[in-house]
Design a protein around this motif. Structure first.
Motif, PDB file in Angstrom:
ATOM      1  N   ILE A  63       0.768  -1.270  -0.058  1.00  0.00           N
ATOM      2  CA  ILE A  63       0.080   0.132  -0.008  1.00  0.00           C
ATOM      3  C   ILE A  63       0.833   1.234   0.086  1.00  0.00           C
ATOM      4  N   ASN A 114       2.455   4.603   7.393  1.00  0.00           N
ATOM      5  CA  ASN A 114       1.931   3.392   7.141  1.00  0.00           C
ATOM      6  C   ASN A 114       2.963   2.196   7.341  1.00  0.00           C
ATOM      7  N   MET A 168      -2.113   5.119   8.983  1.00  0.00           N
ATOM      8  CA  MET A 168      -2.928   3.924   8.750  1.00  0.00           C
ATOM      9  C   MET A 168      -3.198   3.099   9.703  1.00  0.00           C
ATOM     10  N   GLY A 181     -10.045  -2.759   4.956  1.00  0.00           N
ATOM     11  CA  GLY A 181     -10.213  -3.925   5.221  1.00  0.00           C
ATOM     12  C   GLY A 181      -8.946  -4.682   4.606  1.00  0.00           C
ATOM     13  N   SER A 222      -2.129  -6.304  -0.903  1.00  0.00           N
ATOM     14  CA  SER A 222      -0.627  -6.114  -1.023  1.00  0.00           C
ATOM     15  C   SER A 222       0.235  -7.247  -1.034  1.00  0.00           C
TER      16      SER A 222
HETATM   17  N1  LIG Z   1      -3.145  -5.142   3.357  1.00  0.00           N
HETATM   18  C1  LIG Z   1      -4.074  -5.176   4.296  1.00  0.00           C
HETATM   19  O1  LIG Z   1      -5.052  -6.114   4.041  1.00  0.00           O
HETATM   20  C2  LIG Z   1      -4.307  -4.366   5.276  1.00  0.00           C
HETATM   21  C3  LIG Z   1      -5.470  -4.139   6.064  1.00  0.00           C
HETATM   22  C4  LIG Z   1      -5.779  -3.146   7.024  1.00  0.00           C
HETATM   23  C5  LIG Z   1      -4.590  -2.130   7.149  1.00  0.00           C
HETATM   24  N2  LIG Z   1      -3.516  -2.282   6.503  1.00  0.00           N
HETATM   25  C6  LIG Z   1      -2.328  -1.326   6.758  1.00  0.00           C
HETATM   26  O2  LIG Z   1      -2.029  -0.760   5.719  1.00  0.00           O
HETATM   27  C7  LIG Z   1      -0.374  -0.432   5.809  1.00  0.00           C
HETATM   28  C8  LIG Z   1       0.202  -1.108   4.748  1.00  0.00           C
HETATM   29  O3  LIG Z   1      -0.171  -2.429   4.691  1.00  0.00           O
HETATM   30  P1  LIG Z   1       0.686  -3.382   3.493  1.00  0.00           P
HETATM   31  O4  LIG Z   1      -0.222  -4.543   3.307  1.00  0.00           O
HETATM   32  O5  LIG Z   1       1.128  -2.576   2.283  1.00  0.00           O
HETATM   33  O6  LIG Z   1       1.748  -4.178   4.353  1.00  0.00           O
HETATM   34  P2  LIG Z   1       3.043  -4.843   3.687  1.00  0.00           P
HETATM   35  O7  LIG Z   1       3.454  -5.766   4.796  1.00  0.00           O
HETATM   36  O8  LIG Z   1       2.930  -5.058   2.356  1.00  0.00           O
HETATM   37  O9  LIG Z   1       4.149  -3.538   3.776  1.00  0.00           O
HETATM   38  C9  LIG Z   1       4.546  -3.090   5.070  1.00  0.00           C
HETATM   39  C10 LIG Z   1       5.759  -2.255   4.762  1.00  0.00           C
HETATM   40  O10 LIG Z   1       5.981  -1.804   6.239  1.00  0.00           O
HETATM   41  C11 LIG Z   1       7.601  -1.959   6.399  1.00  0.00           C
HETATM   42  N3  LIG Z   1       7.855  -2.077   7.615  1.00  0.00           N
HETATM   43  C12 LIG Z   1       7.898  -3.158   8.608  1.00  0.00           C
HETATM   44  N4  LIG Z   1       8.231  -2.885   9.869  1.00  0.00           N
HETATM   45  C13 LIG Z   1       9.024  -1.692   9.693  1.00  0.00           C
HETATM   46  C14 LIG Z   1       9.650  -1.018  10.700  1.00  0.00           C
HETATM   47  N5  LIG Z   1       9.819  -1.283  11.755  1.00  0.00           N
HETATM   48  N6  LIG Z   1      10.248   0.156  10.118  1.00  0.00           N
HETATM   49  C15 LIG Z   1      10.120   0.566   8.970  1.00  0.00           C
HETATM   50  N7  LIG Z   1       9.203  -0.234   7.872  1.00  0.00           N
HETATM   51  C16 LIG Z   1       8.750  -1.343   8.397  1.00  0.00           C
HETATM   52  C17 LIG Z   1       7.949  -3.255   5.571  1.00  0.00           C
HETATM   53  O11 LIG Z   1       9.390  -3.413   5.142  1.00  0.00           O
HETATM   54  C18 LIG Z   1       7.093  -3.206   4.209  1.00  0.00           C
HETATM   55  O12 LIG Z   1       7.674  -2.412   3.249  1.00  0.00           O
HETATM   56  C19 LIG Z   1      -0.030  -1.017   7.179  1.00  0.00           C
HETATM   57  O13 LIG Z   1      -0.176  -0.079   8.334  1.00  0.00           O
HETATM   58  C20 LIG Z   1      -1.161  -2.304   7.704  1.00  0.00           C
HETATM   59  O14 LIG Z   1      -1.312  -2.510   8.965  1.00  0.00           O
HETATM   60  C21 LIG Z   1      -3.264  -3.170   5.659  1.00  0.00           C
END
Ligand SMILES: NC(=O)c1ccc[n+]([C@@H]2O[C@H](COP(=O)([O-])OP(=O)(O)OC[C@H]3O[C@@H](n4cnc5c(N)ncnc54)[C@H](O)[C@@H]3O)[C@@H](O)[C@H]2O)c1
Length: 254
Positions: A17, A87, A139, A185, A189
């Motif tokens: 995301i 994020n 986020m 939701g 990703s």
């Molecule tokens: N994908 C979903 O279904 C979903 C649903 C609800 C909320 N979210 C939220 O959206 C956001 C993005 O989610 P996503 O699905 O793209 O996740 P993802 O796991 O694909 O990407 C997360 C990114 O965060 C980075 N990261 C993790 N720990 C870190 C740290 N300590 N310091 C710096 N970077 C760090 C990772 O390297 C990665 O590039 C998150 O906050 C997630 O909680 C995602």
């Protein structure tokens, strides 16, 4: 170009995301600071291909000193910081399991990244935003409304994100800084896909469960979130602060 001349710090933008936000913001003219623990050079290339500039700064958001260093370097390179998207989060490598099997160390680690990380980054960029104003987008997750089982640490960390958004919105309004939350939701990703495969509770896959109850019965992709983030980053949302926009296809109402 709605973000021309603006600089956005996006944490966790190496993939998923965050990377979609980086690309979407770049297409609107913003320059991007990618703050991620993982290598963000792919996202830098995508941003450059879209005609803008990006700087990858390896950052662990759970470490305050690294966040301060990241904001300093970003400001040094681009001369301003207008937008912060908090994020980065641990999500993909969590295994759904009964709460009695989650260790205190794992609980702390999730909160340190997902909640304290947001606090560190907000503190780190504030000195560069406070004179001119800015936009902060945090986020959260629709799981805080749904009460998803098997991941109380994640849900707690994301509930705190919403609570902190409200608190920071009150504190930062006088600085013309809007603070809002997006709560997705289940979204396809890189992390989302990995996560859904690693369940250990006797539940149907998260997406299957959500699709049954969504008003809009289709899978969500990172690009679904970009328009809302752009809205929250521009003056179209100048009078919107302390709010949460839920992006779950109408699964939960609040
Ligand atoms: N994908 C979903 O279904 C979903 C649903 C609800 C909320 N979210 C939220 O959206 C956001 C993005 O989610 P996503 O699905 O793209 O996740 P993802 O796991 O694909 O990407 C997360 C990114 O965060 C980075 N990261 C993790 N720990 C870190 C740290 N300590 N310091 C710096 N970077 C760090 C990772 O390297 C990665 O590039 C998150 O906050 C997630 O909680 C995602």
């Amino acid at each position: 170009m709605r973000l021309k001349g603006k600089v956005a710090v996006i944490t966790g933008a190496a993939r998923g995301i965050g990377a979609a936000f980086a690309l979407g913001f770049a297409k609107e003219g913003a320059k991007i600071v990618i703050a991620d623990l993982s290598d963000g050079t792919d996202t830098v290339k995508k941003v450059e291909k879209a005609g803008s500039e990006a700087l990858f700064i390896r950052t662990d958001v759970s470490k305050e000193s690294e966040c301060i260093g990241m904001a300093e370097k970003g400001f040094e390179r681009f001369g301003r910081i207008d937008i912060l998207i908090n994020n980065a989060a641990v999500f993909a490598d969590l295994v759904l399991r009964p709460f009695t099997e989650i260790s205190s160390e794992e609980f702390k680690r999730v909160v340190e990244i997902n909640t304290s990380g947001l606090f560190h980054c907000t503190k780190a960029v504030f000195p560069y935003m406070k004179a001119k104003g800015g936009k902060i987008i945090n986020m959260s997750s629709a799981s805080i409304l749904e009460g998803v089982p098997g991941m109380p640490h994640y849900v707690a960390s994301k509930g705190a994100v919403m609570a902190m958004t409200r608190s920071m919105a009150r504190e930062l309004g006088d600085f013309k800084i809007n603070v809002n939350t997006i709560a997705p939701g289940f979204t396809h990703s890189e992390g989302g896909d990995k996560f859904d495969r690693s369940k250990a509770l006797p539940l149907p896959p998260l997406e299957e469960l959500q699709l049954q109850h969504r008003c809009i019965k289709r899978a969500a992709v990172p690009e679904d979130l970009v328009g809302t983030a752009i809205f929250l980053a521009t003056d179209d949302s100048a009078f919107v602060t302390g709010q949460m926009i839920v992006h779950d296809g109408g699964l939960s109402f609040h």
